[in-house]
Write a protein that holds these residues in place. Structure first.
Motif, PDB file in Angstrom:
ATOM      1  N   LYS A  69      37.116  56.848  36.061  1.00 22.36           N
ATOM      2  CA  LYS A  69      36.845  55.653  37.007  1.00 22.36           C
ATOM      3  C   LYS A  69      35.468  54.610  36.579  1.00 22.36           C
ATOM      4  CE  LYS A  69      35.134  57.877  40.997  1.00 22.36           C
ATOM      5  NZ  LYS A  69      35.395  58.183  42.524  1.00 22.36           N
ATOM      6  N   VAL A  70      34.586  55.254  35.836  1.00 19.72           N
ATOM      7  CA  VAL A  70      33.348  54.568  35.366  1.00 19.72           C
ATOM      8  C   VAL A  70      33.925  53.612  34.348  1.00 19.72           C
ATOM      9  CG1 VAL A  70      31.965  56.562  35.967  1.00 19.72           C
ATOM     10  CG2 VAL A  70      32.680  56.129  33.437  1.00 19.72           C
ATOM     11  N   THR A  71      32.977  52.393  34.175  1.00 17.41           N
ATOM     12  CA  THR A  71      33.177  51.344  33.080  1.00 17.41           C
ATOM     13  C   THR A  71      32.543  51.747  31.840  1.00 17.41           C
ATOM     14  OG1 THR A  71      31.105  50.430  33.928  1.00 17.41           O
ATOM     15  CG2 THR A  71      33.226  49.900  35.092  1.00 17.41           C
ATOM     16  N   PHE A  72      33.164  50.893  30.798  1.00 15.41           N
ATOM     17  CA  PHE A  72      32.460  50.966  29.550  1.00 15.41           C
ATOM     18  C   PHE A  72      31.122  50.451  29.622  1.00 15.41           C
ATOM     19  CE2 PHE A  72      36.867  51.474  28.256  1.00 15.41           C
ATOM     20  CZ  PHE A  72      36.716  52.369  27.222  1.00 15.41           C
ATOM     21  N   ALA A  73      30.627  49.687  30.349  1.00 20.67           N
ATOM     22  CA  ALA A  73      29.486  49.396  30.570  1.00 20.67           C
ATOM     23  C   ALA A  73      28.344  50.406  30.996  1.00 20.67           C
ATOM     24  CB  ALA A  73      29.297  48.089  31.539  1.00 20.67           C
ATOM     25  N   GLN A 128      34.839  41.757  24.161  1.00 17.91           N
ATOM     26  CA  GLN A 128      33.909  42.663  24.342  1.00 17.91           C
ATOM     27  C   GLN A 128      33.326  42.796  25.819  1.00 17.91           C
ATOM     28  OE1 GLN A 128      31.975  46.196  23.481  1.00 17.91           O
ATOM     29  NE2 GLN A 128      33.341  45.346  22.316  1.00 17.91           N
ATOM     30  N   GLY A 129      33.256  41.456  26.187  1.00 19.11           N
ATOM     31  CA  GLY A 129      32.757  41.364  27.818  1.00 19.11           C
ATOM     32  C   GLY A 129      33.796  42.047  28.653  1.00 19.11           C
ATOM     33  N   ARG A 130      35.239  41.879  28.401  1.00 23.53           N
ATOM     34  CA  ARG A 130      36.251  42.324  29.196  1.00 23.53           C
ATOM     35  C   ARG A 130      36.167  43.828  29.172  1.00 23.53           C
ATOM     36  NH1 ARG A 130      39.000  37.564  27.472  1.00 23.53           N
ATOM     37  NH2 ARG A 130      39.992  38.874  25.914  1.00 23.53           N
ATOM     38  N   LEU A 131      35.966  44.375  27.917  1.00 20.30           N
ATOM     39  CA  LEU A 131      35.951  45.775  27.702  1.00 20.30           C
ATOM     40  C   LEU A 131      34.907  46.397  28.247  1.00 20.30           C
ATOM     41  CD1 LEU A 131      37.100  48.274  26.342  1.00 20.30           C
ATOM     42  CD2 LEU A 131      35.646  47.862  24.350  1.00 20.30           C
ATOM     43  N   MET A 132      33.650  45.909  28.486  1.00 14.87           N
ATOM     44  CA  MET A 132      32.469  46.526  29.163  1.00 14.87           C
ATOM     45  C   MET A 132      32.767  46.628  30.704  1.00 14.87           C
ATOM     46  SD  MET A 132      30.134  47.475  27.404  1.00 14.87           S
ATOM     47  CE  MET A 132      29.442  47.430  25.751  1.00 14.87           C
ATOM     48  N   ARG A 133      33.739  45.661  31.134  1.00 18.98           N
ATOM     49  CA  ARG A 133      33.853  45.661  32.561  1.00 18.98           C
ATOM     50  C   ARG A 133      35.040  46.408  32.937  1.00 18.98           C
ATOM     51  NH1 ARG A 133      32.902  40.183  31.691  1.00 18.98           N
ATOM     52  NH2 ARG A 133      35.190  39.822  31.600  1.00 18.98           N
TER      53      ARG A 133
END
Length: 247
Positions: A69-73, A128-133
């Motif tokens: 459940k943690v984000t890539f960010a 990449q922004g979507r992936l980090m979220r």
């Protein structure tokens, strides 16, 4: 930089384990050190066992437990804290994607199949922004390999591999460092004693670049050019001097 360190310390039991044996060791050790309080039936979630290796210097490696459940960010932040952060550079994760091939006349079947297997990496900023979220559980599965870059000028490349997943408590929301390589045995290029400093200018021109404190005195590039040797694949790069902050 010559000797490859092949062992690391398990952060759960404190034992020094060979690099090749660490994955097998952790499978048992994680189970032995599992959080005692069981989750309610039907409420358990997943965590991934991920190995992170410096792509071009395999002396540096990490084993981490990453909750789904943690984000890539958040994963990005932890990698920065342990190994990378120096000047707030950009970073990116990349996953292999199949290209849609164009079949040209005259290509035989083997050529077409070879191009079908070609991998491409999506570096689109918006994606990449979507992936980090996104949560890591939305993309990762055991066996998956993916890449990470920190700093698109003097880049540090990391290779990540998901080796396993296991059930965990929903309250487990933190990335946990399971193991880390011991500092490489880097020697002074002049006297052979343990090195404490590195000269980036000398390293960039393939000259002797690692020195102990005594031999660093009066270095031809100027002592102000020397940087401390730290347990990180970013040693001697940009302004990285540590410290390492483990989760």
């Amino acid at each position: 930089m010559n000797t490859i360190v092949s062992s690391g310390k398990c952060r759960l039991c404190g034992r020094l384990i060979g690099k090749a044996q660490m994955t097998k060791h952790l499978k048992t050790c994680v189970s032995n050190h599992a959080i005692a309080a069981p989750a309610k039936q039907g409420k358990r979630t997943r965590s991934f066992h991920i190995i992170v290796t410096a792509t071009y210097d395999p002396r540096y490696w990490l084993h981490m437990e990453v909750p789904a459940k943690v984000t890539f960010a958040r994963l990005d932040r932890v990698l920065r804290d342990i190994w990378l952060e120096c000047c707030g550079h950009l970073s990116a994760f990349s996953f292999p994607q199949e290209r849609s091939p164009r079949i040209s006349s005259g290509e035989d079947l083997s050529q077409i199949l070879a191009r079908l297997m070609t991998l491409d990496y999506d570096d689109d900023i918006e994606e990449q922004g979507r992936l980090m979220r996104a949560r890591v559980g939305s993309r990762l599965v055991p066996g998956m390999k993916f890449e990470y870059e920190y700093d698109f000028g003097t880049t540090t490349n990391l290779s990540l591999r998901v080796v396993d997943e296991w059930p965990t408590s929903p309250s487990n929301a933190k990335i946990r460092l399971l193991a880390r390589n011991e500092p490489p045995d880097i020697r002074c290029a002049l006297c052979g004693k343990p090195a404490t400093n590195i000269c980036p200018d000398c390293e960039s021109t393939d000259q002797d670049c690692t020195f102990c404190d005594a031999c660093a005195v009066g270095h031809r590039c100027g002592e102000e050019m020397l940087m401390p040797i730290v347990n990180s694949p970013r040693t001697g790069v940009c302004g990285y001097c540590g410290p390492s902050v483990e989760p």
